[in-house]
Write a protein that holds these residues in place. Sequence first.
Motif, PDB file in Angstrom:
ATOM      1  N   ARG A  28     -63.804  -8.926 -65.754  1.00 42.40           N
ATOM      2  CA  ARG A  28     -64.924  -9.117 -66.675  1.00 42.40           C
ATOM      3  C   ARG A  28     -66.272  -8.891 -65.993  1.00 42.40           C
ATOM      4  O   ARG A  28     -67.137  -8.214 -66.533  1.00 42.40           O
ATOM      5  N   ARG A  29     -66.451  -9.444 -64.803  1.00 47.64           N
ATOM      6  CA  ARG A  29     -67.735  -9.316 -64.113  1.00 47.64           C
ATOM      7  C   ARG A  29     -68.034  -7.860 -63.773  1.00 47.64           C
ATOM      8  O   ARG A  29     -69.166  -7.395 -63.946  1.00 47.64           O
ATOM      9  N   ALA A  30     -67.042  -7.128 -63.328  1.00 50.65           N
ATOM     10  CA  ALA A  30     -67.252  -5.715 -63.011  1.00 50.65           C
ATOM     11  C   ALA A  30     -67.588  -4.924 -64.274  1.00 50.65           C
ATOM     12  O   ALA A  30     -68.465  -4.056 -64.248  1.00 50.65           O
ATOM     13  N   ALA A  31     -66.922  -5.247 -65.377  1.00 48.53           N
ATOM     14  CA  ALA A  31     -67.190  -4.530 -66.633  1.00 48.53           C
ATOM     15  C   ALA A  31     -68.612  -4.791 -67.121  1.00 48.53           C
ATOM     16  O   ALA A  31     -69.309  -3.871 -67.551  1.00 48.53           O
ATOM     17  N   ARG A  37     -75.458  -1.484 -65.890  1.00 46.38           N
ATOM     18  CA  ARG A  37     -75.910  -0.325 -65.123  1.00 46.38           C
ATOM     19  C   ARG A  37     -76.046   0.905 -66.020  1.00 46.38           C
ATOM     20  O   ARG A  37     -77.032   1.630 -65.956  1.00 46.38           O
ATOM     21  N   GLY A  38     -75.058   1.125 -66.887  1.00 48.95           N
ATOM     22  CA  GLY A  38     -75.121   2.251 -67.811  1.00 48.95           C
ATOM     23  C   GLY A  38     -76.271   2.127 -68.785  1.00 48.95           C
ATOM     24  O   GLY A  38     -76.946   3.120 -69.104  1.00 48.95           O
ATOM     25  N   GLY A  42     -79.359   4.717 -69.118  1.00 46.38           N
ATOM     26  CA  GLY A  42     -79.674   5.299 -70.411  1.00 46.38           C
ATOM     27  C   GLY A  42     -81.122   5.065 -70.810  1.00 46.38           C
ATOM     28  O   GLY A  42     -81.794   5.978 -71.302  1.00 46.38           O
ATOM     29  N   LEU A  43     -81.600   3.844 -70.614  1.00 44.80           N
ATOM     30  CA  LEU A  43     -82.995   3.544 -70.938  1.00 44.80           C
ATOM     31  C   LEU A  43     -83.953   4.330 -70.047  1.00 44.80           C
ATOM     32  O   LEU A  43     -84.976   4.841 -70.523  1.00 44.80           O
TER      33      LEU A  43
END
Length: 59
Positions: A28-31, A37-38, A42-43
């Motif tokens: 969960r933490r990695a996801a 990060r994504g 994107g922003l």
Amino acid sequence: MHDSPESRPARKDPTILHRFVRWARPRRRAAVSLLLRGACYGLGSGAAGLATFWVQSRL
């Protein structure tokens, strides 16, 4: 108390969703980290694109 193995219903095989949740729980933490990060990439890309468009429209 009738708690013999014969009187209890047999356990069902875990569903695909249950197996996925059990697999994903320790990750969960990695996801969440990759999702954040994504979103930041994107922003940042969107902001750079809008800034470039704004500069080009002003020239």
